[in-house]
Design a protein around this motif. Structure first.
Motif, PDB file in Angstrom:
ATOM      1  N   ASP A 182       0.622  -1.429   0.077  1.00 44.83           N
ATOM      2  CA  ASP A 182      -0.063  -0.024  -0.018  1.00 44.83           C
ATOM      3  C   ASP A 182       1.000   1.760  -0.037  1.00 44.83           C
ATOM      4  O   ASP A 182       0.407   2.364  -0.890  1.00 44.83           O
ATOM      5  CB  ASP A 182      -0.946  -0.157   0.877  1.00 44.83           C
ATOM      6  N   LYS A 183       2.036   1.652   0.712  1.00 46.31           N
ATOM      7  CA  LYS A 183       3.116   2.181   1.078  1.00 46.31           C
ATOM      8  C   LYS A 183       3.292   2.360  -0.559  1.00 46.31           C
ATOM      9  O   LYS A 183       3.638   3.591  -0.708  1.00 46.31           O
ATOM     10  CB  LYS A 183       3.881   2.119   1.746  1.00 46.31           C
ATOM     11  N   ILE A 184       4.270   1.573  -1.019  1.00 46.17           N
ATOM     12  CA  ILE A 184       5.095   1.501  -2.364  1.00 46.17           C
ATOM     13  C   ILE A 184       3.552   2.220  -3.504  1.00 46.17           C
ATOM     14  O   ILE A 184       4.158   3.565  -4.183  1.00 46.17           O
ATOM     15  CB  ILE A 184       5.133  -0.031  -2.823  1.00 46.17           C
ATOM     16  N   LEU A 185       2.466   1.873  -3.288  1.00 52.30           N
ATOM     17  CA  LEU A 185       1.475   2.224  -4.549  1.00 52.30           C
ATOM     18  C   LEU A 185       1.049   4.108  -3.909  1.00 52.30           C
ATOM     19  O   LEU A 185       1.191   4.889  -5.062  1.00 52.30           O
ATOM     20  CB  LEU A 185      -0.110   1.152  -4.259  1.00 52.30           C
ATOM     21  N   GLN A 186       1.121   4.281  -3.056  1.00 52.00           N
ATOM     22  CA  GLN A 186       0.397   5.558  -2.490  1.00 52.00           C
ATOM     23  C   GLN A 186       2.287   6.478  -2.940  1.00 52.00           C
ATOM     24  O   GLN A 186       2.052   7.275  -3.492  1.00 52.00           O
ATOM     25  CB  GLN A 186       1.024   5.830  -1.224  1.00 52.00           C
ATOM     26  N   SER A 187       3.201   5.857  -3.075  1.00 50.32           N
ATOM     27  CA  SER A 187       4.286   7.250  -3.450  1.00 50.32           C
ATOM     28  C   SER A 187       4.527   6.742  -4.651  1.00 50.32           C
ATOM     29  O   SER A 187       5.459   7.266  -5.208  1.00 50.32           O
ATOM     30  CB  SER A 187       6.037   5.978  -2.536  1.00 50.32           C
ATOM     31  N   CYS A 188       4.322   5.377  -5.363  1.00 50.61           N
ATOM     32  CA  CYS A 188       4.539   6.006  -7.022  1.00 50.61           C
ATOM     33  C   CYS A 188       3.522   6.532  -7.819  1.00 50.61           C
ATOM     34  O   CYS A 188       3.551   7.503  -8.401  1.00 50.61           O
ATOM     35  CB  CYS A 188       3.923   3.878  -7.705  1.00 50.61           C
ATOM     36  N   GLN A 189       2.187   6.677  -6.677  1.00 48.77           N
ATOM     37  CA  GLN A 189       1.414   8.123  -7.315  1.00 48.77           C
ATOM     38  C   GLN A 189       1.740   9.367  -6.964  1.00 48.77           C
ATOM     39  O   GLN A 189       2.111  10.017  -7.911  1.00 48.77           O
ATOM     40  CB  GLN A 189      -0.064   7.744  -6.611  1.00 48.77           C
ATOM     41  N   ASP A 190       2.727   9.287  -5.281  1.00 47.58           N
ATOM     42  CA  ASP A 190       2.870  10.724  -5.120  1.00 47.58           C
ATOM     43  C   ASP A 190       4.462  10.941  -6.179  1.00 47.58           C
ATOM     44  O   ASP A 190       4.803  12.706  -6.777  1.00 47.58           O
ATOM     45  CB  ASP A 190       3.756  10.428  -3.999  1.00 47.58           C
ATOM     46  N   CYS A 191       5.516  10.255  -7.094  1.00 47.67           N
ATOM     47  CA  CYS A 191       6.042  10.205  -7.594  1.00 47.67           C
ATOM     48  C   CYS A 191       5.384  10.822  -9.398  1.00 47.67           C
ATOM     49  O   CYS A 191       6.264  11.174  -9.529  1.00 47.67           O
ATOM     50  CB  CYS A 191       6.926   9.322  -7.342  1.00 47.67           C
ATOM     51  N   SER A 192       4.718   9.849  -9.322  1.00 50.00           N
ATOM     52  CA  SER A 192       3.862  10.604 -10.697  1.00 50.00           C
ATOM     53  C   SER A 192       3.142  12.181 -10.350  1.00 50.00           C
ATOM     54  O   SER A 192       3.309  12.267 -11.937  1.00 50.00           O
ATOM     55  CB  SER A 192       3.034   9.477 -10.526  1.00 50.00           C
ATOM     56  N   GLN A 193       3.035  12.804  -9.373  1.00 47.77           N
ATOM     57  CA  GLN A 193       2.247  13.704  -9.724  1.00 47.77           C
ATOM     58  C   GLN A 193       3.196  14.875  -9.179  1.00 47.77           C
ATOM     59  O   GLN A 193       3.314  15.943  -9.886  1.00 47.77           O
ATOM     60  CB  GLN A 193       1.011  13.726  -7.572  1.00 47.77           C
ATOM     61  N   LEU A 194       4.616  14.940  -8.717  1.00 49.03           N
ATOM     62  CA  LEU A 194       5.853  15.362  -9.016  1.00 49.03           C
ATOM     63  C   LEU A 194       6.289  15.275 -10.272  1.00 49.03           C
ATOM     64  O   LEU A 194       6.661  16.653 -10.794  1.00 49.03           O
ATOM     65  CB  LEU A 194       6.811  14.805  -7.936  1.00 49.03           C
ATOM     66  N   LEU A 195       6.364  14.039 -10.934  1.00 50.19           N
ATOM     67  CA  LEU A 195       7.325  14.351 -12.123  1.00 50.19           C
ATOM     68  C   LEU A 195       5.498  14.736 -13.492  1.00 50.19           C
ATOM     69  O   LEU A 195       6.316  16.239 -14.299  1.00 50.19           O
ATOM     70  CB  LEU A 195       6.976  13.097 -12.936  1.00 50.19           C
ATOM     71  N   GLU A 196       4.298  15.339 -13.229  1.00 52.33           N
ATOM     72  CA  GLU A 196       3.537  15.777 -13.777  1.00 52.33           C
ATOM     73  C   GLU A 196       3.542  17.384 -13.329  1.00 52.33           C
ATOM     74  O   GLU A 196       3.433  17.472 -14.231  1.00 52.33           O
ATOM     75  CB  GLU A 196       1.983  15.115 -13.331  1.00 52.33           C
ATOM     76  N   ASN A 197       3.811  17.422 -12.426  1.00 47.66           N
ATOM     77  CA  ASN A 197       4.060  18.833 -11.612  1.00 47.66           C
ATOM     78  C   ASN A 197       5.804  19.620 -12.799  1.00 47.66           C
ATOM     79  O   ASN A 197       5.654  20.288 -13.074  1.00 47.66           O
ATOM     80  CB  ASN A 197       3.976  19.085 -10.473  1.00 47.66           C
ATOM     81  N   LEU A 198       6.638  18.743 -12.699  1.00 51.82           N
ATOM     82  CA  LEU A 198       7.497  18.987 -13.544  1.00 51.82           C
ATOM     83  C   LEU A 198       7.534  19.271 -14.498  1.00 51.82           C
ATOM     84  O   LEU A 198       7.668  20.449 -15.370  1.00 51.82           O
ATOM     85  CB  LEU A 198       8.397  18.068 -13.389  1.00 51.82           C
ATOM     86  N   SER A 199       6.813  18.613 -15.431  1.00 49.72           N
ATOM     87  CA  SER A 199       6.403  18.439 -16.957  1.00 49.72           C
ATOM     88  C   SER A 199       5.745  19.910 -17.595  1.00 49.72           C
ATOM     89  O   SER A 199       5.258  20.761 -18.141  1.00 49.72           O
ATOM     90  CB  SER A 199       6.294  17.620 -17.431  1.00 49.72           C
ATOM     91  N   ASP A 200       4.327  20.617 -16.756  1.00 47.62           N
ATOM     92  CA  ASP A 200       3.705  20.775 -16.811  1.00 47.62           C
ATOM     93  C   ASP A 200       3.618  21.959 -14.880  1.00 47.62           C
ATOM     94  O   ASP A 200       3.190  22.389 -14.698  1.00 47.62           O
ATOM     95  CB  ASP A 200       2.228  20.529 -16.449  1.00 47.62           C
ATOM     96  N   PRO A 201       4.694  22.690 -15.267  1.00 50.39           N
ATOM     97  CA  PRO A 201       5.214  23.289 -13.878  1.00 50.39           C
ATOM     98  C   PRO A 201       3.657  24.747 -13.728  1.00 50.39           C
ATOM     99  O   PRO A 201       3.802  24.873 -12.643  1.00 50.39           O
ATOM    100  CB  PRO A 201       6.464  24.576 -14.233  1.00 50.39           C
TER     101      PRO A 201
END
Length: 69
Positions: A48-67
């Motif tokens: 469950d923590k891995i899945l949440q961390s993957c979502q967090d990472c995806s969100q950070l990468l999305e923010n990086l690609s669309d500031p």
């Protein structure tokens, strides 16, 4: 690239490493659970923590690609 942009990029890279480190630590926990016949609930919690961390990472990468987000 300006100093400000380099600093911002460095901050974002640092922020992305945090969920990746959580993923690594939780994967190690799952390995310990499996190798030592520990309660499966510990592995489920780690997944469950891995899945949440993957979502967090995806969100950070999305923010990086669309500031502007």
């Amino acid at each position: 690239m300006s100093d400000a942009k380099v600093a911002e990029l460095a901050k974002q890279v640092h922020d992305i490493r945090k969920p990746l480190n959580r993923i690594s630590m939780q994967a190690e926990l799952i390995k310990l659970v499996l190798e030592n016949n520990l309660p499966p609930q510990k592995a489920i919690e780690a997944v469950d923590k891995i899945l949440q961390s993957c979502q967090d990472c995806s969100q950070l990468l999305e923010n990086l690609s669309d500031p502007s987000a």
